[in-house]
Design a protein around this motif. Structure first.
Motif, short mmCIF file in Angstrom:
data_model
loop_
_atom_site.label_atom_id
_atom_site.label_comp_id
_atom_site.label_asym_id
_atom_site.label_seq_id
_atom_site.Cartn_x
_atom_site.Cartn_y
_atom_site.Cartn_z
N SER A 199 0.76 -0.96 0.16
CA SER A 199 0.08 -0.10 -0.04
C SER A 199 0.69 1.29 0.30
O SER A 199 1.80 1.30 0.25
N ARG A 200 0.14 2.18 -0.25
CA ARG A 200 1.38 3.28 -0.30
C ARG A 200 1.98 4.48 0.76
O ARG A 200 2.73 4.64 1.47
N GLU A 201 0.86 3.45 2.47
CA GLU A 201 1.51 3.88 3.28
C GLU A 201 2.74 2.82 3.93
O GLU A 201 3.67 3.42 5.04
N GLU A 202 2.62 1.46 3.13
CA GLU A 202 3.01 0.88 3.80
C GLU A 202 4.93 1.01 3.03
O GLU A 202 5.87 0.67 2.63
N ASP A 203 4.78 1.76 1.23
CA ASP A 203 6.04 1.75 0.60
C ASP A 203 6.92 2.59 1.32
O ASP A 203 6.31 3.68 1.23
N ALA A 204 7.65 2.23 1.59
CA ALA A 204 9.69 3.35 2.19
C ALA A 204 9.61 4.33 0.32
O ALA A 204 9.53 5.38 0.75
N ASP A 205 9.55 3.58 -0.19
CA ASP A 205 9.95 4.58 -1.39
C ASP A 205 9.04 5.84 -1.71
O ASP A 205 8.95 7.42 -1.97
N CYS A 206 7.74 5.55 -1.54
CA CYS A 206 6.62 6.73 -1.32
C CYS A 206 6.20 8.03 -0.60
O CYS A 206 6.67 8.60 -0.54
N ARG A 207 7.15 7.12 0.88
CA ARG A 207 7.23 8.19 1.62
C ARG A 207 8.61 8.86 1.59
O ARG A 207 8.47 10.00 1.82
N GLU A 208 9.50 8.22 0.87
CA GLU A 208 10.91 8.74 1.16
C GLU A 208 10.53 10.12 -0.29
O GLU A 208 11.10 11.48 -0.67
N LEU A 209 10.01 9.32 -1.37
CA LEU A 209 9.25 10.73 -2.27
C LEU A 209 8.57 11.68 -2.11
O LEU A 209 8.95 13.17 -1.98
N THR A 210 8.25 12.03 -0.76
CA THR A 210 7.28 12.94 -0.32
C THR A 210 8.04 13.54 0.65
O THR A 210 7.46 14.76 0.93
N VAL A 214 11.11 16.34 -3.94
CA VAL A 214 12.09 16.88 -5.41
C VAL A 214 11.40 17.08 -6.26
O VAL A 214 11.38 17.24 -7.65
N ALA A 215 10.14 15.84 -5.80
CA ALA A 215 9.73 15.24 -7.18
C ALA A 215 8.34 16.29 -7.14
O ALA A 215 7.83 15.74 -5.83
N ILE A 216 7.85 16.28 -8.49
CA ILE A 216 6.43 17.19 -8.10
C ILE A 216 5.21 15.94 -8.50
O ILE A 216 5.40 15.68 -9.87
N PHE A 217 4.25 15.43 -8.30
CA PHE A 217 3.97 14.76 -8.14
C PHE A 217 2.92 14.92 -7.79
O PHE A 217 2.27 15.06 -6.76
N LYS A 218 1.57 13.79 -7.92
CA LYS A 218 0.27 13.08 -7.64
C LYS A 218 0.20 11.61 -7.21
O LYS A 218 -0.14 10.74 -7.94
N PRO A 219 -0.71 11.52 -6.28
CA PRO A 219 -1.27 9.95 -6.33
C PRO A 219 -1.91 9.39 -7.75
O PRO A 219 -2.75 10.16 -8.40
N GLU A 227 -4.82 -7.90 -14.37
CA GLU A 227 -4.44 -8.51 -12.94
C GLU A 227 -3.32 -8.85 -12.89
O GLU A 227 -2.33 -8.20 -11.86
N ILE A 228 -2.34 -8.21 -13.92
CA ILE A 228 -1.26 -9.47 -14.19
C ILE A 228 -0.25 -8.15 -14.23
O ILE A 228 0.36 -7.90 -14.36
N CYS A 229 -1.09 -7.11 -14.77
CA CYS A 229 -0.22 -5.73 -13.94
C CYS A 229 -0.45 -5.06 -12.69
O CYS A 229 -0.06 -3.78 -13.04
N ARG A 230 -1.13 -5.30 -12.56
CA ARG A 230 -1.58 -4.70 -10.54
C ARG A 230 -0.21 -4.88 -9.95
O ARG A 230 0.66 -5.91 -10.45
N THR A 231 0.56 -3.59 -9.58
CA THR A 231 1.40 -3.59 -9.23
C THR A 231 1.19 -2.46 -7.61
O THR A 231 0.17 -2.13 -7.40
N GLY A 232 2.08 -2.32 -7.00
CA GLY A 232 1.97 -1.92 -5.90
C GLY A 232 1.80 0.27 -6.06
O GLY A 232 1.36 0.49 -7.33
N ALA A 233 2.01 0.25 -5.15
CA ALA A 233 1.70 1.92 -5.87
C ALA A 233 1.70 2.89 -6.18
O ALA A 233 3.56 3.49 -6.42
N LEU A 234 1.23 3.92 -7.24
CA LEU A 234 1.90 4.52 -8.36
C LEU A 234 1.27 6.12 -8.36
O LEU A 234 0.05 6.41 -7.70
N VAL A 235 2.50 6.59 -8.67
CA VAL A 235 2.27 8.41 -8.79
C VAL A 235 2.13 8.69 -9.73
O VAL A 235 3.23 7.72 -11.10
N GLU A 236 1.50 10.29 -10.68
CA GLU A 236 1.65 11.11 -11.68
C GLU A 236 2.90 11.71 -11.72
O GLU A 236 2.17 13.06 -10.97
#
Length: 385
Positions: A199-210, A214-219, A227-236
């Motif tokens: 999940s986004r709360e458990e993803d360490a990369d998402c927390r550090e990105l915030t 440096v990055a300008i993004f949104k969830p 189903e085969i393309c499902r992955t973790g939290a994504l950002v734009e």
């Protein structure tokens, strides 16, 4: 008395001999004796004079009876004055064998038909071929009957239905066929190694990105992911801040996983922007050719899942420099120092780099991703300058 008896016997015998010689013999007896009667063969003394007297009377009797009526054996025996030798019987000739006439067998046909079925007569070679079925005359409904096709032609023996008169044409109603379901294209095959799904709360990369700022993004929420393309939290990811406070835009915004977004932000902020500034220009934009897309590698159906299908890859087609200039990623107009850093820094930060010379699909853009490998190796395919 005995003497008289002997003379009487001689006279009697002579009379009998005379009478026997005077009586004509039958043809059958003449053939058996072949030389006259048996008394003529004894050679009696008076037989010579008797024979001469018979030859004297022969012309008279010849006029009354044809010569062919007298047997040939009797004529041959009468002139003999001396006793004729006993003829030796001739060997009976064996009858000649009856010649056997062989009846010629009927000529064999090249191809024998079924037993009991008569074969049609062979057609002469000089006979013209039978006309095809289409040219055989047919009987019109209301007209005279056309001549029947020749029996020798196998094609003409097939009955042809009469043609419909004009104005009575009917179209058969065809049953509509049910449309077949469209075949689904073969989906991509699973990758070799899976990526963690958190999940986004458990993803360490998402927390550090915030926290880095440096990055300008949104969830990014993609609810219709296969189903085969499902992955973790994504950002734009839409931009990256430069060290001087300016912003480098990503056109269009790239949909990435948080881990890929962090590496792209560091690549733009710490490598590309300083190289462009050292070349006398500022980096204002990064032109994005592709990011997230659920597909196989190189858009091949049934191939292994591309890293784009897991939002773990980015395609760069060029850069926007200060003054409104747009330069391709492989263009000659690209500043030399920036071109060197684009290649060198990409092969250092990313696990896979596909540049010019890797394949035809990457001749117009730069592909970078973070594909995991069991050996933790990196792949950098780029044609040497």
């Amino acid at each position: 008395m005995p003497i008289l008896s002997g003379r009487c016997a001689v006279l009697l015998f002579a009379c009998l001999a005379f009478v026997a010689s005077a009586v004509p013999e039958s043809p059958a007896v003449a053939r058996e004796t072949r030389g006259g009667s048996f008394l003529s063969q004894l050679g009696l003394p008076w037989q010579g004079s008797r024979a001469s007297s018979r030859r004297a009377r022969k012309p008279a009797t010849a006029k009354k009876r044809p010569a062919a009526a007298k047997p040939a054996a009797r004529r041959a025996s009468k002139p003999a004055a001396k006793p004729a030798p006993r003829p030796v019987p001739k060997p009976v000739a064996e009858p000649a064998p009856t010649p056997v006439v062989e009846t010629p067998a009927p000529p064999k046909r090249a191809e024998a038909g079924a037993p009991g079925v008569p074969l049609p007569p062979e057609r002469p070679r000089d006979e013209p071929p039978a006309p095809p079925v289409e040219t055989v005359a047919r009987a019109e409904p209301d007209g005279p009957t056309a001549p029947e096709p020749p029996k020798e032609s196998p094609e003409a023996s097939v009955p042809v239905p009469p043609e419909r008169p004009d104005g009575d044409a009917r179209t058969a109603a065809l049953i509509p066929k049910a449309p077949l379901p469209a075949e689904k294209p073969a989906g991509p095959a699973p990758p070799d190694l899976p990526l963690p799904e958190t999940s986004r709360e458990e993803d360490a990369d998402c927390r550090e990105l915030t926290s880095e700022g440096v990055a300008i993004f949104k969830p990014a929420e993609l609810s219709d992911q296969p189903e085969i393309c499902r992955t973790g939290a994504l950002v734009e990811l839409s931009g990256v801040r430069r060290k001087d406070g300016g912003v480098v835009e990503l056109k269009p915004a790239a949909t990435l996983r948080c881990a890929m977004a962090r590496v792209v932000a560091a690549y733009v902020r710490n490598d590309l922007a300083p190289a462009a500034e050292a070349s006398g220009a500022k980096l204002d934009a990064v032109n994005v050719a592709g990011s997230y897309a659920c597909r196989g590698r190189n858009n091949v159906s049934g191939a292994k899942l591309s890293e784009h299908g897991r939002a773990n890859a980015l395609d760069i087609s060029g850069f926007g420099l200060s003054g409104g200039r747009s330069v391709g990623v492989y263009a000659k107009e690209l500043p030399e120092l920036l071109g060197v850093v684009v290649k060198g820094a990409a092969c250092t930060r990313f696990n896979t780099v596909l540049g010019p010379g890797s394949d035809e699909a990457h001749e117009d853009h730069l592909h970078v991703d973070l594909q995991p490998r069991r050996s933790n190796s990196r792949l950098c395919q780029w044609r040497p300058d």
